[in-house]
Write a protein that holds these residues in place. Structure first.
Motif, PDB file in Angstrom:
ATOM      1  N   LEU A   1     -28.448  90.540 -58.545  1.00  0.00           N
ATOM      2  CA  LEU A   1     -28.979  90.689 -56.773  1.00  0.00           C
ATOM      3  C   LEU A   1     -27.614  91.048 -56.174  1.00  0.00           C
ATOM      4  CD1 LEU A   1     -30.861  87.039 -56.088  1.00  0.00           C
ATOM      5  CD2 LEU A   1     -31.833  89.678 -55.944  1.00  0.00           C
ATOM      6  N   PHE A   2     -26.325  90.615 -56.180  1.00  0.00           N
ATOM      7  CA  PHE A   2     -25.194  91.134 -55.462  1.00  0.00           C
ATOM      8  C   PHE A   2     -24.304  91.931 -56.070  1.00  0.00           C
ATOM      9  CE2 PHE A   2     -27.117  86.717 -54.075  1.00  0.00           C
ATOM     10  CZ  PHE A   2     -27.416  87.235 -52.864  1.00  0.00           C
ATOM     11  N   GLY A   3     -24.567  92.029 -57.388  1.00  0.00           N
ATOM     12  CA  GLY A   3     -23.860  93.141 -57.910  1.00  0.00           C
ATOM     13  C   GLY A   3     -22.190  92.711 -58.099  1.00  0.00           C
ATOM     14  N   ASP A   4     -21.387  93.815 -57.621  1.00  0.00           N
ATOM     15  CA  ASP A   4     -20.033  93.841 -57.733  1.00  0.00           C
ATOM     16  C   ASP A   4     -19.353  92.837 -56.662  1.00  0.00           C
ATOM     17  OD1 ASP A   4     -19.810  95.899 -59.558  1.00  0.00           O
ATOM     18  OD2 ASP A   4     -19.390  97.460 -58.031  1.00  0.00           O
ATOM     19  N   ASN A   5     -20.114  92.668 -55.603  1.00  0.00           N
ATOM     20  CA  ASN A   5     -19.502  91.495 -54.729  1.00  0.00           C
ATOM     21  C   ASN A   5     -19.799  90.290 -55.569  1.00  0.00           C
ATOM     22  OD1 ASN A   5     -19.198  93.059 -52.683  1.00  0.00           O
ATOM     23  ND2 ASN A   5     -21.070  92.736 -51.641  1.00  0.00           N
ATOM     24  N   TYR A   6     -20.786  89.689 -56.235  1.00  0.00           N
ATOM     25  CA  TYR A   6     -20.733  88.611 -56.908  1.00  0.00           C
ATOM     26  C   TYR A   6     -19.641  88.391 -58.268  1.00  0.00           C
ATOM     27  CZ  TYR A   6     -22.465  84.426 -59.316  1.00  0.00           C
ATOM     28  OH  TYR A   6     -22.553  82.998 -60.157  1.00  0.00           O
TER      29      TYR A   6
ATOM     30  N   THR B   1     -31.905  80.373 -50.215  1.00  0.00           N
ATOM     31  CA  THR B   1     -32.676  79.301 -50.939  1.00  0.00           C
ATOM     32  C   THR B   1     -31.786  78.099 -51.488  1.00  0.00           C
ATOM     33  OG1 THR B   1     -34.476  78.936 -52.458  1.00  0.00           O
ATOM     34  CG2 THR B   1     -32.773  80.313 -52.998  1.00  0.00           C
ATOM     35  N   LEU B   2     -32.138  76.896 -51.214  1.00  0.00           N
ATOM     36  CA  LEU B   2     -31.734  75.867 -51.987  1.00  0.00           C
ATOM     37  C   LEU B   2     -32.339  75.563 -53.433  1.00  0.00           C
ATOM     38  CD1 LEU B   2     -30.820  73.520 -49.293  1.00  0.00           C
ATOM     39  CD2 LEU B   2     -29.188  74.196 -50.742  1.00  0.00           C
ATOM     40  N   ASN B   3     -33.602  76.209 -53.457  1.00  0.00           N
ATOM     41  CA  ASN B   3     -34.152  75.832 -54.844  1.00  0.00           C
ATOM     42  C   ASN B   3     -33.710  76.233 -55.995  1.00  0.00           C
ATOM     43  OD1 ASN B   3     -36.475  75.748 -56.727  1.00  0.00           O
ATOM     44  ND2 ASN B   3     -38.105  76.400 -55.394  1.00  0.00           N
ATOM     45  N   PRO B   4     -33.471  75.169 -57.010  1.00  0.00           N
ATOM     46  CA  PRO B   4     -32.709  75.559 -58.108  1.00  0.00           C
ATOM     47  C   PRO B   4     -33.565  76.273 -59.013  1.00  0.00           C
ATOM     48  CG  PRO B   4     -33.226  73.429 -58.180  1.00  0.00           C
ATOM     49  CD  PRO B   4     -33.705  73.843 -56.750  1.00  0.00           C
ATOM     50  N   PHE B   5     -34.903  76.415 -58.998  1.00  0.00           N
ATOM     51  CA  PHE B   5     -35.858  76.920 -59.869  1.00  0.00           C
ATOM     52  C   PHE B   5     -35.949  78.457 -59.200  1.00  0.00           C
ATOM     53  CE2 PHE B   5     -37.779  72.761 -59.643  1.00  0.00           C
ATOM     54  CZ  PHE B   5     -37.253  72.326 -60.706  1.00  0.00           C
ATOM     55  N   LYS B   6     -35.410  78.826 -58.009  1.00  0.00           N
ATOM     56  CA  LYS B   6     -35.669  80.165 -57.659  1.00  0.00           C
ATOM     57  C   LYS B   6     -34.353  80.789 -57.346  1.00  0.00           C
ATOM     58  CE  LYS B   6     -40.285  79.268 -56.902  1.00  0.00           C
ATOM     59  NZ  LYS B   6     -41.514  79.973 -56.795  1.00  0.00           N
ATOM     60  N   PRO B   7     -33.522  81.033 -58.074  1.00  0.00           N
ATOM     61  CA  PRO B   7     -32.126  81.534 -57.850  1.00  0.00           C
ATOM     62  C   PRO B   7     -32.221  83.143 -57.177  1.00  0.00           C
ATOM     63  CG  PRO B   7     -32.001  81.307 -59.964  1.00  0.00           C
ATOM     64  CD  PRO B   7     -33.282  80.500 -59.498  1.00  0.00           C
ATOM     65  N   GLY B   8     -33.533  83.791 -57.568  1.00  0.00           N
ATOM     66  CA  GLY B   8     -33.887  85.245 -57.306  1.00  0.00           C
ATOM     67  C   GLY B   8     -34.260  85.296 -55.968  1.00  0.00           C
ATOM     68  N   ALA B   9     -34.593  84.055 -55.335  1.00  0.00           N
ATOM     69  CA  ALA B   9     -34.796  84.274 -53.829  1.00  0.00           C
ATOM     70  C   ALA B   9     -33.732  83.960 -52.760  1.00  0.00           C
ATOM     71  CB  ALA B   9     -35.771  83.056 -53.450  1.00  0.00           C
ATOM     72  N   SER B  10     -32.624  84.104 -53.436  1.00  0.00           N
ATOM     73  CA  SER B  10     -31.177  84.208 -52.534  1.00  0.00           C
ATOM     74  C   SER B  10     -31.174  85.435 -51.597  1.00  0.00           C
ATOM     75  CB  SER B  10     -29.995  83.939 -53.520  1.00  0.00           C
ATOM     76  OG  SER B  10     -30.073  82.880 -54.271  1.00  0.00           O
ATOM     77  N   SER B  11     -30.904  85.139 -50.544  1.00  0.00           N
ATOM     78  CA  SER B  11     -31.002  86.072 -49.436  1.00  0.00           C
ATOM     79  C   SER B  11     -29.543  86.422 -49.089  1.00  0.00           C
ATOM     80  CB  SER B  11     -31.619  85.694 -48.230  1.00  0.00           C
ATOM     81  OG  SER B  11     -31.151  84.597 -47.705  1.00  0.00           O
ATOM     82  N   ALA B  12     -28.513  85.623 -49.367  1.00  0.00           N
ATOM     83  CA  ALA B  12     -27.125  85.833 -48.982  1.00  0.00           C
ATOM     84  C   ALA B  12     -26.322  85.180 -50.145  1.00  0.00           C
ATOM     85  CB  ALA B  12     -26.938  84.992 -47.738  1.00  0.00           C
ATOM     86  N   LEU B  13     -24.990  85.879 -50.368  1.00  0.00           N
ATOM     87  CA  LEU B  13     -24.205  85.270 -51.086  1.00  0.00           C
ATOM     88  C   LEU B  13     -23.256  84.529 -50.550  1.00  0.00           C
ATOM     89  CD1 LEU B  13     -22.520  85.361 -53.858  1.00  0.00           C
ATOM     90  CD2 LEU B  13     -21.434  87.357 -53.278  1.00  0.00           C
TER      91      LEU B  13
END
Length: 153
Positions: free
Chosen positions: A137-142, A66-78
């Motif tokens: 969402l991405f835990g230790d990787n993030y 997602t590029l939507n700055p209102f919905k970072p929870g929709a991120s599907s990839a780091l």
């Protein structure tokens, strides 16, 4: 103050800041720098800033996240490659450099205060909430990514 988190699109924040900078330059004047120099500096910073922003956008699109700055929870990839190896927030950095270009064009030192305001606002109401969500969402990787790459540069 969580009511402002993820509520105003960052480009709108940048536009508001740009208008405030312009009004400030009208009120407080400017340094008499030749237009050619001001325009050259402004265009250089604009091109660099927009190039950084666009490179981040392209990488998000390639990763189909997602590029939507209102919905970072929709991120599907780091996304950690490309420009994201140097900054965790290339789109916000690009906007900051674009505003710096506007400041160069205006040649009004008091207008520079608003660059600081942009950074403070984006950090508090956009980046910090995004980081909380991406961490969940991405835990230790993030968390590992955050230790290697700075928020801005």
């Amino acid at each position: 103050m969580t009511t402002l988190e993820l509520k105003i699109p960052p480009p709108a924040v940048a536009l508001i800041i740009a208008l405030l900078m312009w009004f400030t330059s009208i009120l407080f004047g400017f340094i008499p720098i030749p237009l050619d120099y001001r325009l050259g500096a402004a265009l250089a910073l604009l091109v660099i800033g927009q190039g950084i922003s666009i490179s981040g956008i392209v990488l998000f699109r390639r990763a189909k996240t997602t590029l939507n700055p209102f919905k970072p929870g929709a991120s599907s990839a780091l996304v950690t490659g490309g420009i994201f190896r140097f900054t965790r927030n290339p789109m916000y950095l690009g906007l900051l450099l674009t505003l710096l270009g506007w400041a160069a064009f205006l040649a009004s030192p008091p207008a520079l205060v608003f660059l600081f305001l942009y950074v403070v606002y984006i950090n508090r109401f956009q980046i910090e909430p995004e980081e909380r969500i991406l961490s969940s969402l991405f835990g230790d990787n993030y968390e590992a990514y955050k230790t290697h790459v700075r928020r801005w540069v």
